[in-house]
Design a protein around this motif. Sequence first.
Motif, PDB file in Angstrom:
ATOM      1  N   ALA A   6      18.920  -7.892  13.049  1.00  0.00           N
ATOM      2  CA  ALA A   6      17.944  -7.209  12.391  1.00  0.00           C
ATOM      3  C   ALA A   6      18.519  -5.963  11.865  1.00  0.00           C
ATOM      4  O   ALA A   6      18.376  -5.485  10.810  1.00  0.00           O
ATOM      5  N   ILE A   7      19.412  -5.356  12.541  1.00  0.00           N
ATOM      6  CA  ILE A   7      20.293  -4.220  12.561  1.00  0.00           C
ATOM      7  C   ILE A   7      21.285  -4.351  11.068  1.00  0.00           C
ATOM      8  O   ILE A   7      21.191  -3.480  10.293  1.00  0.00           O
ATOM      9  N   GLY A   8      21.863  -5.353  11.101  1.00  0.00           N
ATOM     10  CA  GLY A   8      22.449  -6.028   9.834  1.00  0.00           C
ATOM     11  C   GLY A   8      21.510  -5.903   8.662  1.00  0.00           C
ATOM     12  O   GLY A   8      22.108  -5.269   7.573  1.00  0.00           O
ATOM     13  N   VAL A   9      20.701  -6.635   8.720  1.00  0.00           N
ATOM     14  CA  VAL A   9      19.742  -6.450   7.558  1.00  0.00           C
ATOM     15  C   VAL A   9      19.145  -5.226   7.185  1.00  0.00           C
ATOM     16  O   VAL A   9      19.130  -4.729   6.036  1.00  0.00           O
ATOM     17  N   ALA A  10      18.936  -4.318   8.153  1.00  0.00           N
ATOM     18  CA  ALA A  10      18.429  -3.004   7.770  1.00  0.00           C
ATOM     19  C   ALA A  10      19.437  -2.128   7.147  1.00  0.00           C
ATOM     20  O   ALA A  10      19.423  -1.397   6.155  1.00  0.00           O
ATOM     21  N   ALA A  11      20.824  -2.418   7.674  1.00  0.00           N
ATOM     22  CA  ALA A  11      21.890  -1.742   7.024  1.00  0.00           C
ATOM     23  C   ALA A  11      22.121  -2.130   5.443  1.00  0.00           C
ATOM     24  O   ALA A  11      22.214  -1.291   4.383  1.00  0.00           O
ATOM     25  N   GLU A  12      21.879  -3.376   5.383  1.00  0.00           N
ATOM     26  CA  GLU A  12      21.987  -3.839   4.009  1.00  0.00           C
ATOM     27  C   GLU A  12      20.859  -3.438   2.948  1.00  0.00           C
ATOM     28  O   GLU A  12      21.228  -2.881   1.906  1.00  0.00           O
ATOM     29  N   LEU A  13      19.717  -3.342   3.633  1.00  0.00           N
ATOM     30  CA  LEU A  13      18.527  -2.551   2.860  1.00  0.00           C
ATOM     31  C   LEU A  13      18.810  -1.196   2.531  1.00  0.00           C
ATOM     32  O   LEU A  13      18.455  -0.671   1.393  1.00  0.00           O
ATOM     33  N   ASN A  14      19.502  -0.479   3.561  1.00  0.00           N
ATOM     34  CA  ASN A  14      19.949   0.872   3.429  1.00  0.00           C
ATOM     35  C   ASN A  14      20.674   1.094   1.946  1.00  0.00           C
ATOM     36  O   ASN A  14      20.180   1.955   0.989  1.00  0.00           O
ATOM     37  N   ALA A  15      21.644   0.228   1.692  1.00  0.00           N
ATOM     38  CA  ALA A  15      22.497   0.221   0.402  1.00  0.00           C
ATOM     39  C   ALA A  15      21.567  -0.232  -0.718  1.00  0.00           C
ATOM     40  O   ALA A  15      21.858   0.323  -1.825  1.00  0.00           O
ATOM     41  N   ASP A  16      20.600  -1.233  -0.443  1.00  0.00           N
ATOM     42  CA  ASP A  16      20.091  -1.708  -1.537  1.00  0.00           C
ATOM     43  C   ASP A  16      19.231  -0.833  -2.159  1.00  0.00           C
ATOM     44  O   ASP A  16      18.850  -0.409  -3.284  1.00  0.00           O
ATOM     45  N   VAL A  17      18.317   0.010  -1.388  1.00  0.00           N
ATOM     46  CA  VAL A  17      17.439   1.114  -1.821  1.00  0.00           C
ATOM     47  C   VAL A  17      17.986   2.288  -2.396  1.00  0.00           C
ATOM     48  O   VAL A  17      17.376   3.037  -3.105  1.00  0.00           O
ATOM     49  N   LYS A  18      19.160   2.337  -2.329  1.00  0.00           N
ATOM     50  CA  LYS A  18      19.911   3.454  -2.911  1.00  0.00           C
ATOM     51  C   LYS A  18      20.751   3.164  -4.113  1.00  0.00           C
ATOM     52  O   LYS A  18      21.725   3.937  -4.575  1.00  0.00           O
ATOM     53  N   GLY A  19      20.422   1.780  -4.657  1.00  0.00           N
ATOM     54  CA  GLY A  19      20.970   1.419  -6.019  1.00  0.00           C
ATOM     55  C   GLY A  19      21.781   0.231  -5.899  1.00  0.00           C
ATOM     56  O   GLY A  19      22.091  -0.129  -7.184  1.00  0.00           O
ATOM     57  N   ALA A  20      21.970  -0.323  -4.841  1.00  0.00           N
ATOM     58  CA  ALA A  20      22.780  -1.744  -4.982  1.00  0.00           C
ATOM     59  C   ALA A  20      21.971  -2.669  -5.188  1.00  0.00           C
ATOM     60  O   ALA A  20      22.609  -3.548  -5.992  1.00  0.00           O
ATOM     61  N   ALA A  21      20.636  -2.815  -5.064  1.00  0.00           N
ATOM     62  CA  ALA A  21      19.855  -3.811  -5.632  1.00  0.00           C
ATOM     63  C   ALA A  21      19.132  -3.549  -6.902  1.00  0.00           C
ATOM     64  O   ALA A  21      18.951  -2.247  -7.278  1.00  0.00           O
ATOM     65  N   ALA A  22      19.205  -4.406  -7.688  1.00  0.00           N
ATOM     66  CA  ALA A  22      18.350  -4.257  -9.110  1.00  0.00           C
ATOM     67  C   ALA A  22      16.686  -3.929  -8.869  1.00  0.00           C
ATOM     68  O   ALA A  22      16.397  -2.944  -9.805  1.00  0.00           O
ATOM     69  N   TRP A  58       0.791  -1.102   0.002  1.00  0.00           N
ATOM     70  CA  TRP A  58      -0.021  -0.127   0.080  1.00  0.00           C
ATOM     71  C   TRP A  58       0.881   1.146  -0.067  1.00  0.00           C
ATOM     72  O   TRP A  58       0.526   1.940  -0.708  1.00  0.00           O
ATOM     73  N   ALA A  59       1.896   1.365   0.811  1.00  0.00           N
ATOM     74  CA  ALA A  59       2.819   2.364   0.813  1.00  0.00           C
ATOM     75  C   ALA A  59       3.360   2.815  -0.486  1.00  0.00           C
ATOM     76  O   ALA A  59       3.606   3.855  -1.088  1.00  0.00           O
ATOM     77  N   LEU A  60       3.890   1.600  -1.434  1.00  0.00           N
ATOM     78  CA  LEU A  60       4.521   1.969  -2.699  1.00  0.00           C
ATOM     79  C   LEU A  60       3.443   2.200  -3.495  1.00  0.00           C
ATOM     80  O   LEU A  60       3.741   2.885  -4.401  1.00  0.00           O
ATOM     81  N   ASP A  61       2.166   1.595  -3.544  1.00  0.00           N
ATOM     82  CA  ASP A  61       1.170   2.328  -4.358  1.00  0.00           C
ATOM     83  C   ASP A  61       0.993   3.460  -4.039  1.00  0.00           C
ATOM     84  O   ASP A  61       0.681   4.276  -5.217  1.00  0.00           O
ATOM     85  N   ARG A  62       1.040   4.061  -2.892  1.00  0.00           N
ATOM     86  CA  ARG A  62       0.598   5.536  -2.863  1.00  0.00           C
ATOM     87  C   ARG A  62       2.100   6.372  -2.870  1.00  0.00           C
ATOM     88  O   ARG A  62       2.200   7.812  -2.560  1.00  0.00           O
ATOM     89  N   GLY A  63       3.194   5.844  -3.328  1.00  0.00           N
ATOM     90  CA  GLY A  63       4.135   6.593  -3.657  1.00  0.00           C
ATOM     91  C   GLY A  63       5.102   7.024  -2.686  1.00  0.00           C
ATOM     92  O   GLY A  63       5.921   7.966  -2.782  1.00  0.00           O
ATOM     93  N   VAL A  64       4.856   6.295  -1.502  1.00  0.00           N
ATOM     94  CA  VAL A  64       6.050   6.587  -0.452  1.00  0.00           C
ATOM     95  C   VAL A  64       7.410   6.038  -0.599  1.00  0.00           C
ATOM     96  O   VAL A  64       7.623   4.904  -1.481  1.00  0.00           O
ATOM     97  N   ALA A  65       8.615   6.970  -0.768  1.00  0.00           N
ATOM     98  CA  ALA A  65       9.820   6.535  -1.327  1.00  0.00           C
ATOM     99  C   ALA A  65      10.335   5.319  -0.631  1.00  0.00           C
ATOM    100  O   ALA A  65      10.295   5.240   0.707  1.00  0.00           O
ATOM    101  N   HIS A  66      11.236   4.319  -1.509  1.00  0.00           N
ATOM    102  CA  HIS A  66      11.560   3.406  -0.790  1.00  0.00           C
ATOM    103  C   HIS A  66      12.466   3.452   0.452  1.00  0.00           C
ATOM    104  O   HIS A  66      12.709   2.964   1.400  1.00  0.00           O
ATOM    105  N   VAL A  67      13.329   4.812   0.075  1.00  0.00           N
ATOM    106  CA  VAL A  67      14.423   5.202   1.260  1.00  0.00           C
ATOM    107  C   VAL A  67      13.733   5.432   2.428  1.00  0.00           C
ATOM    108  O   VAL A  67      14.373   5.205   3.572  1.00  0.00           O
ATOM    109  N   LEU A  68      12.524   5.948   2.528  1.00  0.00           N
ATOM    110  CA  LEU A  68      11.785   6.606   3.446  1.00  0.00           C
ATOM    111  C   LEU A  68      11.231   5.333   4.537  1.00  0.00           C
ATOM    112  O   LEU A  68      11.531   5.192   5.492  1.00  0.00           O
TER     113      LEU A  68
END
Length: 320
Positions: free
Chosen positions: A273-289, A208-218
């Motif tokens: 979980a903090i480690g996963v969140a750190a990876e996610l931060n990089a992913d949404v800023k361009g590391a992930a396809a 729902w958040a993505l459908d409503r345009g909430v930014a991935h990084v947020l």
Amino acid sequence: MGEEELLRSRAVAAVRSAVLGRHPEAEIHELAAAGLPVGQLAEVLAPSLFGGHRLVVVTGVQECAGALADALVGYAKAPDPDLTLVIVHFGGKRNEALVKAFRTAGAALDECPKVTSVGDRIAFVRNEVRTAGGRITPDAVTALVEAIGADLRQLSAAASQLVSDFGGTIDADAVARFHHGQAEVSGFTVAERVLVGDRAGSIEMLRWALDRGVAHVLIADAIADGVRTAARVSSLSTTNPGELARVLKLPPWKVKKAQAQARGWSIDGLQQAIGVAAELNADVKGAAASADYALERAIRRIVTIRSETGRGGRARANGR
């Protein structure tokens, strides 16, 4: 053929379902016409050495090069009875002759025109609600279309969710409550569901958040903030909200929320979980396809970590 993506995808899905209903072991090939070599198409359309039925879907044929269009027209004149071929044209005049040639050869045409008028969208929603097993009042369907707009996928999802949530007859009050709740979805809404281990709810809120345009990084930042705050609260010996607020320099309401979200977590789990969140931060800023996929994968990983390492998690794991 047509501009409406949802209707096109449903038309293809209906053919796929029919083919697999009759030929459960059928091979399925999906090809994009843009840049597709004629040789690759010929290889897929050639009779199979191993027998069995095949389904070949060629999408975006309005982008066909001349040679590819000629190859498709040539195939249509002498089709293989053990193969179902679907061509998907996104609308417009380009390569329209290809569609005409297929129709002349006896192909069925499923028209998927863009749904542009309010009346057509209202009729679409009514049908979606009816298909899901419910009924919707005239004022409710009008309110829903006004609230969501022209996106058929969102209208379809809303219709299905309304029937699931309210069942029976959907009235304007149900639409108002539903839309008010969904419109408030934010990254923090997603994070709250993740922290309490609600896998299905967090994935639903993410979409729902993505459908409503909430930014991935947020969304990623909200998840990281929630995990870090829960870890900070859990790492201190005191459970007094006032004292925690003073030590952590956080507002008391945020401390209380973090305490509630931290229940069921272990320190080890929160660190993971903090480690996963750190990876996610990089992913949404361009590391992930795909940032969408990265968010969903991270959410599933964090919920799994909570389940496996939180209170009772090790006991369950040992019991397996």
